[in-house]
Structures are given as structure tokens and as C-alpha cells.
Design an enzyme around this catalytic site. Sequence first.
Site, short mmCIF file in Angstrom:
data_model
loop_
_atom_site.label_atom_id
_atom_site.label_comp_id
_atom_site.label_asym_id
_atom_site.label_seq_id
_atom_site.Cartn_x
_atom_site.Cartn_y
_atom_site.Cartn_z
N GLU A 64 0.88 -1.17 0.00
CA GLU A 64 0.00 0.00 0.00
C GLU A 64 0.92 1.21 0.00
O GLU A 64 1.72 1.40 0.92
CB GLU A 64 -0.90 0.00 1.23
CG GLU A 64 -1.78 1.22 1.33
CD GLU A 64 -2.12 1.58 2.75
OE1 GLU A 64 -1.86 2.73 3.14
OE2 GLU A 64 -2.61 0.70 3.48
N CYS B 148 -2.78 7.69 4.66
CA CYS B 148 -2.74 7.25 3.28
C CYS B 148 -4.10 7.39 2.62
O CYS B 148 -4.20 7.40 1.38
CB CYS B 148 -2.28 5.80 3.19
SG CYS B 148 -3.27 4.67 4.22
#
Length: 699
Positions: free
Chosen positions: A270, A309
Site C-alpha cells: 500500500e 494514506c
Amino acid sequence: MTTTAVAPETTAVATVPSYVQDAWWTPAPEAKTVPVRDASTGEVLANVSTDGLDLAAVVNFGRTTGQSELGKLTFHQRALKLKELAMYLNGRREELYAESSQSGATKIDNMIDIDGGIGVLFTFGSKGRRELPNSQVVVDGPMEILSKDGSFAGEHIYTRIPGVAVQINAFNFPVWGMLEKFAPAFLAGVPTIVKPATPTGYVAAAAVRAIVESGILPAGSLQLISGSARTLLDELDYRDLVSFTGSASTANSLKSHRNVVQGGVRFTSETDSLNAAILGPDAVPGTPEFDAFVKAVVTEMTVKAGQKCTAIRRVLVPAALTSEVAAAIGARINERVVVGDPRAEGVTMGALASLEQLADVRAAVQSMLDAGGELAYGSLDAPSVTSVGGNVGVVEDGAFMAPVLLSWADAEAEEVHSLEAFGPVSSVLGYTDLADAVRLAARGSGSLVASVCTNDPAVAQELVLGIAAHHGRVHMLNREDARSSTGHGSPVPHLVHGGPGRAGGGEELGGIRSVLHHMQRTAIQGSPNMLTAVTGQWHTGADRNFTVETEGEHPFRKSLATLRIGDAVRSELRQVTLEDITAFANSTGDTFYAHTNQEAAEANPFFPGIVAHGYLLLSWAAGLFVEPAPGPVLANYGLENLRFITPVAAGDSIRVTLTAKKITPRETDEYGEVAWDAVLTNQNDEIVATYDVLTLVEK
């Protein structure tokens, strides 16, 4: 390697310990260390070093002791340990909050990170018991018949990978980031090695210390590497999995490692994500959607100081509304946001994780300004030194940055779609129509999440279907869910977290899907008896034990202590009459023509004339197989996979064959579930219906 039996006491200049081979470890006093500072004050909290740590021994311990100890437990037993651990950590949240506040995290930030991580444990503890068998094998899909006589068949199973799950985490969520990866790995039966980011690794270490002190986990389940682990991938092979969260550049470097490229190490990542929030054209100022949208943007800019994020980096709004949206965002920041040390009363947004992070964010903003962005709110100047409630709010040595909102005359500017300022920074862009909004969102080249804010179903459909393939998650926001929504930036353990392209192409969470990521799907082939032996579930064609004939005992008279897979009962035939069919139609009100009108039924290509109701046949089947005395069968709680295959006309007869297919004892109750394979056949042995009967049976 030097080890101690208990964690060393933390002091201002202590070295953050690693937890390896079920012992705490710190390097020799002369080891080279890296200092870690309080994000708000600049004070040195601790040093970090792994000089002298034997990474090969760490991996081997996980593969041997960890695998062995976890292999002694079923899915349900592991799930219960996750629940027990969650309850234990709930009682130690305050000490974890205190550790985390040194990283610049506010109370709200801590709830997302620490409470959120504990919540993941609770979720997987629950889902593991509800959705997985009480065994160590997951059957994937039905059996496939591979021979005419049924003696050779195949299906798919999942078994745990035989190595370790290595998680390399970012600095922003040291607890949630660890536990959201640990929970599914543990539930799968795979030991975990945690490598947290250095700036906040001391928070992860505090959480691991609490976990170790709980005494709940089996040996080797969890190891912690506090500090650099540059050669860790050298020790891994196809048996292992790496889950990385961080920058795209680091992910690309790790993915190019020979053990990933050639050695078969499973790798998921990720990485960077320029997430978007899209305001629908109907969501004009004054609507609940407009207010919810502004609130969501400000929340995502300021929670964790924008170091998420999943934060909103691009705010896509109708071109005519860019100024109004920017003004509303600025007004809400002025009204709600106080920057400072999160330990000070009244502070709502803390510092960035480190001075290095602060420098990176400021540099990214400056690059965007140089590329054509303009300050719609805020500045690059450091926040003023302030005092909040008598306590220090912002100090010169802290990594403080006030929120910054940029506007762009040119929505096509490359930098706004390619450069992520990982802090309290967002940009407002105008779109011309829905197709333009979809195109601009897609210019992020793959993102973790996007929000669509509209109360127009047609707008929601066009936007969501247009952007879905570019995102791992799409969050729809309107007046109906504005109060109940978990929010744009909060991944939930039930749904997948990850995204394509720039976001890394990986996938985490998603309920049991993430457990299966830690398992190998294997096709197995053999006779029904061999498939039954391997999976622990009875397969059509495998041996049965008709207990009435062989033991003089109906299988419903057996408790879980004596019931076995394959125990079965076969009823006598019962004939169906027209009077039975008519009476059922009249008593239930189900007078569908196939059950009441001979001429109409004969005209239907599926029926020979009037036929019995399927539910009449199921009711009769229950009467044919039931054993009426109390216990050990406590209740029938449902049917699954019901299919009606051959119609039954007046004059036909039916019988039922019932076979114990799957037995699932409950770990915490005095009963368990039994799934029975039920087959209805007629007088010619043609299959009339198939289904599974679900019962609760005493242990």
C-alpha cells in the site's frame, strides 16, 4: 545476541527494544543508534538500533516455533484468542495513548489508531468464529465430479502458508497498522514479524509489550524488530509473505528484491495515494450534502495532521463552486482547528511525526506552488508559538504545520495529480461535468479511496461506476448517512483496504478475504472418501454409516461426542396424493396454478400436470427424518443451498436420505452446529431436491 526475560524499563535515552525468539533484545551499548524525538517538543525520547540482531534466527523461530504452536489451534481457537487479546488491550489503552501522544497524536488520532486496532481484533475474533470452520482447512467451492461413476472428484482447499508474515509499516498508524495485519495472519495460523517505522516504532513496541505481558498468544506468534532490517528479505522465500505500507519508491525497491522476483516471496503493498472527494452538482451551498462534504474534507486534512494514506488530497467540485468550497473549508478550519501539542488542553491537531516529515511536506507544497497552485487558505510559515490552557501549544522545536488548502486555475496541472504532500494539505479543483470529474479522479493513477457526495442517485451511479476501477474503495456520502458514516478516511476490517496503480496494487482487510491471503489455495483430487478424510467434510459418494441399521440408533440421538461425519439415516417412502396437494394449497394460501389447475399445469413445459409444492415436500421430509424425543438435537436453525430438481405429481412417492456432512463444535458453548446433507428422491430414485439442514446439537 543478548536477551533478557522482561522488557527493560523505558527511560529518556533508552533503546527501543526488539521482541524476538520470545525474549526482549537490545543491542550492545556501543552499537550505532538513531535518535527518536518527541514530535511536539523535539526532546529525544529514545534510541533505535538493530546492530547485532540475527534476522535469520528471527525468521527461523517464526517458521518453526511459531508455526508449530499456531498449528495446534483451530480457526475458532485462534479467533477466541484475538477476542481475549482485544479485551486485554482495552484495559491498557491509556498507557498506549500516553506513548502515542509523543508522536503528535491527539485524542481523536489515538482513537483511530489504538482503539481502531483493538476493534480489528474484535472483528476478526467474531468473524473467525462465524465464518470459518472449527478446523484448520477451508473448503473453497463445491466438489467437481471428474469421472462418470463419481469415484474420482476434485475441489479446492485453503491451508496456511508454511512461513512467516512480515509486515513493514509506515509511521502514521503504529498500532492499527500492526494489528490490522496481525489479526488475519494470526487467524490463518501464520506467525508475524513486525518491522515498524523508526519515528513511531516506540509506540508499536509499547503495544507489543502489552501483548507479551498478556500471556495470551502462543510462542512465536509475534516478533518485533525495532530499527533497521535492510537484509530481512534476504532471509525469506516462497513460504513467506511481505505486507508493506509506505512510499512507492521503497515498495518498488522491495519488489525488485531477488527473493520476490525469483524466489516467490508473496508481496503486497500500500503506497502513495492521491485520493479524491467529488462534490455532486446537486450539492450546492445550503444543502446537507455541501455541509457534510466540507466537514469531511477538513476532517481528512487535520486528523493525524493529514498523515493518512486515505486522506483527501484532491477536492473535485463544480467549477462554479470552487471559491465557495474553498471559503467554506477555510472557515471551518478557523472555527474548529487548534494546532499544538496534543497534551495541551484545547488542541485539535497535533504535530507531524518528525522534523524530517515536516521538511518533506513543506517541500512538496512549495513544488506545487511553483507549478501553479495558489494558497486558498493557510501559509508555509510555521505556526506561531502559542500557549493553550496554560500549557505549551506550539514550540519552535516541534514539527508543527498549519493546514494548507491550494487552488488551481489549471485543473490539468501534472503536479496536483502526481505529487502527494503527506500532511495537512489538500487542493481544490473545478470540473466541468460528471465525465470530467471521473477523468480528473482517474488522473490519480490508482487510489485507495474516493468519496462521492450527492443526493442524486443518477449522479452517484455515473460517478461511482466511472471511478470504481481506479479505486480500492468508494465512499458515498449524503444526508442519509452523514451522521452514521465511518468516514472517507477510515478503512473498516469488513471491507478491503488497498488500491490499484499508484496505491500499490495490494489488498488488505476485507474480512475473511484477508485471512485467505495468508493461505495457499490447492486443488485436490481423489475419491470422495479421500476428499472427506482431508477436508473433514462428507462428500457425495463417500461411505455412509446408516446408524439405525448398524447401531440401532438414529443419528439424531447422538451428541457431538459420538456423532461422526457420514452418520446417516434413510426414510421409508411416502406417497403424495392430490388431496394432500389441495389441502396444503388451501391451508397456506399458495394456490399457484401448478398446484391447483390441471390444464394450466399441463401447458407448462416443466410440469406433467398438478404437482406438489416444494415446501410441502420439505415439510414431509422433516417428518420422515426427525427423531421426536428431546435432545441431543436442540434446534433446526435453517436450510442452505436448496434446489428443486424433479417435480413430484400426485401418485409419486418421496423419501429422504440425511447424512452428517459437517460438524462444528463451539469452543465456548455446550453445543455445536451440524450440517446434514439432505437428498429427496422419488420412487424411481430420481433426485427431487437437495439441501443442507442446519441443526444445533449438544456436545
